[in-house]
Design a protein around this motif. Sequence first.
Motif, PDB file in Angstrom:
ATOM      1  N   UNK A   9      -5.388 -12.332  -3.181  1.00  0.00           N
ATOM      2  CA  UNK A   9      -4.787 -11.842  -4.411  1.00  0.00           C
ATOM      3  C   UNK A   9      -5.492 -12.413  -5.633  1.00  0.00           C
ATOM      4  N   UNK A  10      -5.164 -11.854  -6.796  1.00  0.00           N
ATOM      5  CA  UNK A  10      -5.763 -12.337  -8.027  1.00  0.00           C
ATOM      6  C   UNK A  10      -5.588 -11.359  -9.154  1.00  0.00           C
ATOM      7  N   UNK A  11      -6.346 -11.580 -10.211  1.00  0.00           N
ATOM      8  CA  UNK A  11      -6.290 -10.745 -11.397  1.00  0.00           C
ATOM      9  C   UNK A  11      -7.486  -9.802 -11.397  1.00  0.00           C
ATOM     10  N   UNK A  12      -7.222  -8.527 -11.623  1.00  0.00           N
ATOM     11  CA  UNK A  12      -8.280  -7.526 -11.641  1.00  0.00           C
ATOM     12  C   UNK A  12      -7.970  -6.495 -12.716  1.00  0.00           C
ATOM     13  N   UNK A  13      -9.014  -5.921 -13.281  1.00  0.00           N
ATOM     14  CA  UNK A  13      -8.798  -4.869 -14.273  1.00  0.00           C
ATOM     15  C   UNK A  13      -8.467  -3.550 -13.600  1.00  0.00           C
ATOM     16  N   UNK A  14      -7.779  -2.710 -14.316  1.00  0.00           N
ATOM     17  CA  UNK A  14      -7.466  -1.379 -13.804  1.00  0.00           C
ATOM     18  C   UNK A  14      -8.760  -0.661 -13.413  1.00  0.00           C
ATOM     19  N   UNK A  15      -8.707  -0.001 -12.260  1.00  0.00           N
ATOM     20  CA  UNK A  15      -9.884   0.665 -11.730  1.00  0.00           C
ATOM     21  C   UNK A  15     -10.683  -0.190 -10.775  1.00  0.00           C
ATOM     22  N   UNK A  16     -10.369  -1.467 -10.727  1.00  0.00           N
ATOM     23  CA  UNK A  16     -11.080  -2.395  -9.857  1.00  0.00           C
ATOM     24  C   UNK A  16     -10.562  -2.389  -8.439  1.00  0.00           C
ATOM     25  N   UNK A 100       6.708  -6.770  16.581  1.00  0.00           N
ATOM     26  CA  UNK A 100       6.251  -6.685  17.966  1.00  0.00           C
ATOM     27  C   UNK A 100       6.456  -5.267  18.475  1.00  0.00           C
ATOM     28  N   UNK A 101       5.405  -4.713  19.043  1.00  0.00           N
ATOM     29  CA  UNK A 101       5.499  -3.367  19.584  1.00  0.00           C
ATOM     30  C   UNK A 101       5.139  -2.323  18.544  1.00  0.00           C
ATOM     31  N   UNK A 102       5.922  -1.252  18.484  1.00  0.00           N
ATOM     32  CA  UNK A 102       5.632  -0.154  17.570  1.00  0.00           C
ATOM     33  C   UNK A 102       6.075  -0.500  16.148  1.00  0.00           C
ATOM     34  N   UNK A 103       5.547   0.251  15.191  1.00  0.00           N
ATOM     35  CA  UNK A 103       5.889  -0.014  13.795  1.00  0.00           C
ATOM     36  C   UNK A 103       7.216   0.610  13.434  1.00  0.00           C
ATOM     37  N   UNK A 104       8.091  -0.194  12.876  1.00  0.00           N
ATOM     38  CA  UNK A 104       9.335   0.274  12.278  1.00  0.00           C
ATOM     39  C   UNK A 104       9.525  -0.467  10.976  1.00  0.00           C
ATOM     40  N   UNK A 105       9.523   0.271   9.908  1.00  0.00           N
ATOM     41  CA  UNK A 105       9.515  -0.319   8.564  1.00  0.00           C
ATOM     42  C   UNK A 105      10.700  -1.233   8.319  1.00  0.00           C
ATOM     43  N   UNK A 106      11.857  -0.923   8.894  1.00  0.00           N
ATOM     44  CA  UNK A 106      13.077  -1.669   8.576  1.00  0.00           C
ATOM     45  C   UNK A 106      13.457  -2.671   9.656  1.00  0.00           C
ATOM     46  N   UNK A 107      12.496  -3.037  10.498  1.00  0.00           N
ATOM     47  CA  UNK A 107      12.809  -3.954  11.598  1.00  0.00           C
ATOM     48  C   UNK A 107      11.634  -4.893  11.797  1.00  0.00           C
ATOM     49  N   UNK A 108      11.407  -5.758  10.804  1.00  0.00           N
ATOM     50  CA  UNK A 108      10.259  -6.660  10.790  1.00  0.00           C
ATOM     51  C   UNK A 108      10.629  -7.973  11.458  1.00  0.00           C
ATOM     52  N   UNK A 109       9.732  -8.479  12.271  1.00  0.00           N
ATOM     53  CA  UNK A 109       9.974  -9.745  12.959  1.00  0.00           C
ATOM     54  C   UNK A 109       9.523 -10.963  12.143  1.00  0.00           C
ATOM     55  N   UNK A 110       8.384 -10.840  11.474  1.00  0.00           N
ATOM     56  CA  UNK A 110       7.836 -11.975  10.739  1.00  0.00           C
ATOM     57  C   UNK A 110       7.283 -11.525   9.392  1.00  0.00           C
ATOM     58  N   UNK A 111       7.422 -12.433   8.416  1.00  0.00           N
ATOM     59  CA  UNK A 111       6.910 -12.193   7.065  1.00  0.00           C
ATOM     60  C   UNK A 111       5.999 -13.334   6.637  1.00  0.00           C
ATOM     61  N   UNK A 112       4.992 -12.996   5.845  1.00  0.00           N
ATOM     62  CA  UNK A 112       4.219 -14.018   5.167  1.00  0.00           C
ATOM     63  C   UNK A 112       4.908 -14.410   3.869  1.00  0.00           C
ATOM     64  N   UNK A 113       4.317 -15.362   3.166  1.00  0.00           N
ATOM     65  CA  UNK A 113       4.919 -15.842   1.921  1.00  0.00           C
ATOM     66  C   UNK A 113       4.448 -15.068   0.705  1.00  0.00           C
ATOM     67  N   UNK A 114       3.434 -14.261   0.853  1.00  0.00           N
ATOM     68  CA  UNK A 114       3.003 -13.385  -0.224  1.00  0.00           C
ATOM     69  C   UNK A 114       1.804 -13.883  -0.998  1.00  0.00           C
ATOM     70  N   UNK A 115       1.108 -12.929  -1.618  1.00  0.00           N
ATOM     71  CA  UNK A 115      -0.008 -13.232  -2.505  1.00  0.00           C
ATOM     72  C   UNK A 115       0.113 -12.313  -3.721  1.00  0.00           C
ATOM     73  N   UNK A 116      -0.108 -12.866  -4.894  1.00  0.00           N
ATOM     74  CA  UNK A 116       0.111 -12.130  -6.128  1.00  0.00           C
ATOM     75  C   UNK A 116      -1.126 -11.328  -6.521  1.00  0.00           C
ATOM     76  N   UNK A 117      -0.896 -10.061  -6.816  1.00  0.00           N
ATOM     77  CA  UNK A 117      -1.937  -9.180  -7.346  1.00  0.00           C
ATOM     78  C   UNK A 117      -1.508  -8.743  -8.744  1.00  0.00           C
ATOM     79  N   UNK A 118      -2.365  -8.990  -9.697  1.00  0.00           N
ATOM     80  CA  UNK A 118      -2.086  -8.588 -11.076  1.00  0.00           C
ATOM     81  C   UNK A 118      -3.200  -7.670 -11.550  1.00  0.00           C
ATOM     82  N   UNK A 119      -2.815  -6.484 -12.004  1.00  0.00           N
ATOM     83  CA  UNK A 119      -3.778  -5.496 -12.483  1.00  0.00           C
ATOM     84  C   UNK A 119      -3.570  -5.324 -13.984  1.00  0.00           C
ATOM     85  N   UNK A 120      -4.586  -5.653 -14.744  1.00  0.00           N
ATOM     86  CA  UNK A 120      -4.481  -5.559 -16.200  1.00  0.00           C
ATOM     87  C   UNK A 120      -4.988  -4.193 -16.670  1.00  0.00           C
ATOM     88  N   UNK A 121      -4.390  -3.737 -17.752  1.00  0.00           N
ATOM     89  CA  UNK A 121      -4.763  -2.411 -18.284  1.00  0.00           C
ATOM     90  C   UNK A 121      -5.890  -2.521 -19.304  1.00  0.00           C
TER      91      UNK A 121
END
Length: 121
Positions: A9-16, A100-121
């Motif tokens: 993640x990080x800071x990027x300009x729009x279109x990047x 685990x297994x097939x993809x189901x959007x509303x039945x997640x087993x594990x999550x990461x802690x996240x990474x921030x993406x910032x897009x400047x205009x």
Amino acid sequence: QVQLVESGGGLVQAGGSLRLSCAASGRTFSSYAMGWFRQAPGKEREFVAAVTWSGGTTYYADSVKGRFTISRDNAKNTVYLQMNSLKPEDTAVYYCAARRGSWREYDIDYWGKGTLVTVSS
């Protein structure tokens, strides 16, 4: 138990571009469908993209189709999100997710802690 660690993640300009990575612990990575979600300030977390355990099938939110590409390397226990033509509305914390297994959007087993993406205009 699977631990997920996002990076890129990080800071990027729009279109990047940015490429996010999610490294997973454990020897059963190839048994999991993997996905990315994001949460913008003041908004609920939303689905972005997912890939099946084999990498053979991918899913995308309409808002990112044609701009983002999800892929995985089972030998490296890593899933990627290539983000092109970024827009300010893509600004969010991006989370890696595993199911685990097939993809189901509303039945997640594990999550990461996240990474921030910032897009400047």
